[in-house]
Scaffold this active site. Structure first.
Site, PDB file in Angstrom:
ATOM      1  N   LEU A   3     -12.205   0.385  -2.832  1.00 22.09           N
ATOM      2  CA  LEU A   3     -12.217  -0.728  -3.765  1.00 22.09           C
ATOM      3  C   LEU A   3     -12.101  -0.219  -5.243  1.00 22.09           C
ATOM      4  CD1 LEU A   3     -14.997  -2.730  -2.047  1.00 22.09           C
ATOM      5  CD2 LEU A   3     -12.455  -3.090  -1.711  1.00 22.09           C
ATOM      6  N   TYR A   5      -3.669  12.256   1.014  1.00 21.87           N
ATOM      7  CA  TYR A   5      -2.920  11.363   0.141  1.00 21.87           C
ATOM      8  C   TYR A   5      -1.687  12.141  -0.518  1.00 21.87           C
ATOM      9  CZ  TYR A   5      -2.312   7.857  -3.485  1.00 21.87           C
ATOM     10  OH  TYR A   5      -1.900   7.053  -4.620  1.00 21.87           O
ATOM     11  N   SER A   7     -13.537   1.936  -7.159  1.00 23.21           N
ATOM     12  CA  SER A   7     -14.820   2.464  -7.929  1.00 23.21           C
ATOM     13  C   SER A   7     -14.432   3.397  -8.959  1.00 23.21           C
ATOM     14  CB  SER A   7     -15.869   2.856  -7.072  1.00 23.21           C
ATOM     15  OG  SER A   7     -15.582   4.015  -6.552  1.00 23.21           O
ATOM     16  N   SER A   8     -13.467   4.636  -8.578  1.00 21.43           N
ATOM     17  CA  SER A   8     -13.356   5.390  -9.783  1.00 21.43           C
ATOM     18  C   SER A   8     -12.548   4.808 -10.882  1.00 21.43           C
ATOM     19  CB  SER A   8     -12.410   6.781  -9.378  1.00 21.43           C
ATOM     20  OG  SER A   8     -11.260   6.163  -8.433  1.00 21.43           O
ATOM     21  N   ASP A  12      -4.595   0.755  -9.339  1.00 23.38           N
ATOM     22  CA  ASP A  12      -5.683   0.482  -9.256  1.00 23.38           C
ATOM     23  C   ASP A  12      -6.161   0.274 -10.712  1.00 23.38           C
ATOM     24  OD1 ASP A  12      -5.907   1.082  -6.630  1.00 23.38           O
ATOM     25  OD2 ASP A  12      -6.783   2.771  -6.808  1.00 23.38           O
ATOM     26  N   GLU A  25      -6.983  10.439 -14.132  1.00 25.43           N
ATOM     27  CA  GLU A  25      -7.320  10.641 -12.493  1.00 25.43           C
ATOM     28  C   GLU A  25      -6.329  11.695 -12.042  1.00 25.43           C
ATOM     29  OE1 GLU A  25      -8.443   8.425  -8.418  1.00 25.43           O
ATOM     30  OE2 GLU A  25      -8.765   7.449 -10.555  1.00 25.43           O
ATOM     31  N   THR A  58       2.814   2.017  -2.158  1.00 25.80           N
ATOM     32  CA  THR A  58       4.266   1.796  -2.837  1.00 25.80           C
ATOM     33  C   THR A  58       4.136   2.113  -4.238  1.00 25.80           C
ATOM     34  OG1 THR A  58       3.375  -0.628  -3.062  1.00 25.80           O
ATOM     35  CG2 THR A  58       4.727  -0.028  -1.405  1.00 25.80           C
ATOM     36  N   ASP A  59       2.896   2.326  -4.818  1.00 31.10           N
ATOM     37  CA  ASP A  59       3.082   2.378  -6.230  1.00 31.10           C
ATOM     38  C   ASP A  59       3.333   3.421  -6.895  1.00 31.10           C
ATOM     39  OD1 ASP A  59       0.647   3.555  -5.332  1.00 31.10           O
ATOM     40  OD2 ASP A  59      -0.736   2.783  -6.948  1.00 31.10           O
ATOM     41  N   GLU A 111       0.904  -1.272  -0.178  1.00 31.97           N
ATOM     42  CA  GLU A 111      -0.034  -0.065   0.086  1.00 31.97           C
ATOM     43  C   GLU A 111       0.770   1.249  -0.142  1.00 31.97           C
ATOM     44  OE1 GLU A 111      -3.390   0.064  -1.078  1.00 31.97           O
ATOM     45  OE2 GLU A 111      -3.405  -1.493   0.602  1.00 31.97           O
TER      46      GLU A 111
END
Length: 389
Positions: A127, A226, A129-130, A174, A162, A37-38, A35
């Protein structure tokens, strides 16, 4: 045509006056481990959920983009493809509109579309959704306009939508999960070069279950928290003289943290570095355990990941902490929050025969604490984005 497809086709036709040219689907995802990490060029391990965003779509040649969602009150959002401008709002419609913008910015001729969307991916639950909205739009337009882009290229364009259009500085996990996951597998993704490996993840065959617990506490990643953590990670890499935190080996973490302290780094930066490098290592641990057939031993690694997200990254919340505490106390193998945090969902790895007991314990703990009832369902590794009709 299934009943769901017929219903979506009928609603599209009623809305726009003609039938769609096809129907596409893209799933939400749950991240097993790895998490934050991307965006540090690190490793992640998501799997696609059965929950999907579906889009009925038809091309237009007059430059008009018409968007509608069965899940959001309000009428059709009408935009001009040549007038799309980043950070202009549009609410939920910014996600599909951003994809059109990103495709056109990349030189692909998208001349307009009618799009009817519907989704079973819970919103605000961590989860993705976007990402499902973005990827299903990208796939549909890629097919209809013959753009010839592969799944990874579509994911990168969806991420750009995004980042640059909606204004959320997310990494690529994602979108890659939604576009590239396969049924029965978790996706081991290297976010630096997009190298990926489909890792068999048949829990049922091993008498295990992965539960998703949606706390139903909503979060908004665009609120700055974030972005602040991303900036802190970038500052840590800068102070250490490396391109990204991916470039710091786990074996050198202790010395690096000492060096950051000597350089006067903010204590939050030290914490963020410790989490990211540690979580990259935890992804590698889980991969090794899955390859060795020892899935149960991954449980404590998940819990260790939660402790790091809670204490070092500080993106958990009392409801997520309660899920992990109650599940583990009831005999789960391990649990952790998943996604961006500040609410959303947790994952719980549990023996099949203890799933009901653990579920009951989590529900009772929420009731005792005076919290709302969480949603709990099994995470079944499912297919990535695809055309349905």
């Amino acid at each position: 045509m299934t009943e769901d497809h017929a219903e979506l086709t009928a609603s599209f036709t009623a809305l726009y006056g003609s039938e769609p040219e096809g129907i596409w689907a893209a799933p939400g995802r749950v991240n097993l481990i790895g998490e934050y990490t991307d965006f540090n060029d690190g490793f992640v391990m998501p799997l696609a959920l059965p929950h999907t965003a579906r889009a009925a779509v038809a091309r237009r040649t007059d430059g008009e983009l018409r968007l509608h969602s069965t899940d959001v009150p309000g009428g059709v959002v009408r935009l001009r493809v040549d007038g799309l401008t980043p950070n202009e709002g549009h609410g939920w419609a910014a996600y599909p509109a951003g994809v059109v913008w990103a495709l056109r910015e990349a030189g692909h001729e998208v001349t307009g579309a009618d799009i009817q969307l519907t989704s079973t991916v819970p919103t605000g639950a961590g989860l993705s959704s976007s990402a499902a909205l973005e990827v299903v739009t990208a796939l549909a337009l890629n097919d209809l306009f013959g753009l010839g882009l592969d799944a990874a290229e579509l994911a990168v364009l969806a991420q750009r939508a995004e980042n640059a259009f909606v204004g959320v500085p997310c990494g690529v996990m994602d979108q890659m999960a939604s576009a590239c996951c396969t049924e029965g597998h978790a996706l081991h993704l290297d976010t630096r070069d997009l190298g990926r490996r489909q890792v068999p993840f048949d829990l049922a065959a091993r008498g295990l279950r992965l539960l998703v617990v949606d706390t139903r506490v909503k979060h908004a990643l665009g609120d700055g928290a974030y972005a602040e953590r991303r900036t802190g990670c970038e500052e840590g890499a800068r102070l250490l003289g490396i391109p990204t935190l991916r470039d710091l080996p786990y074996e050198e973490l202790g010395a690096a943290l000492d060096r950051l302290a000597e350089l006067g780094a903010d204590e939050s930066v030290v914490r963020y570095v410790r989490h990211v490098v540690g979580d990259n290592q935890r992804v590698e641990q889980v991969i090794a355990l899955l390859d060795a057939g020892d899935v149960r031993a991954a449980g404590p690694v998940l819990t260790a990941g939660h402790v790091s997200l809670r204490d070092d990254l500080r993106v958990s919340c009392v409801e997520l902490d309660l899920v992990v505490e109650a599940a583990n106390a009831a005999g789960a193998l391990g649990a952790r929050m998943t996604g961006g945090g500040f609410g959303g969902s947790a994952v719980v790895l549990v023996e099949e025969e203890r799933a009901d007991t653990v579920t009951k314990s989590v529900l009772e703990a929420f009731t005792a604490a005076g919290y709302g009832t969480p949603g709990i369902f099994p995470a079944v590794p499912s297919a990535g984005a695809r055309r349905l009709v």
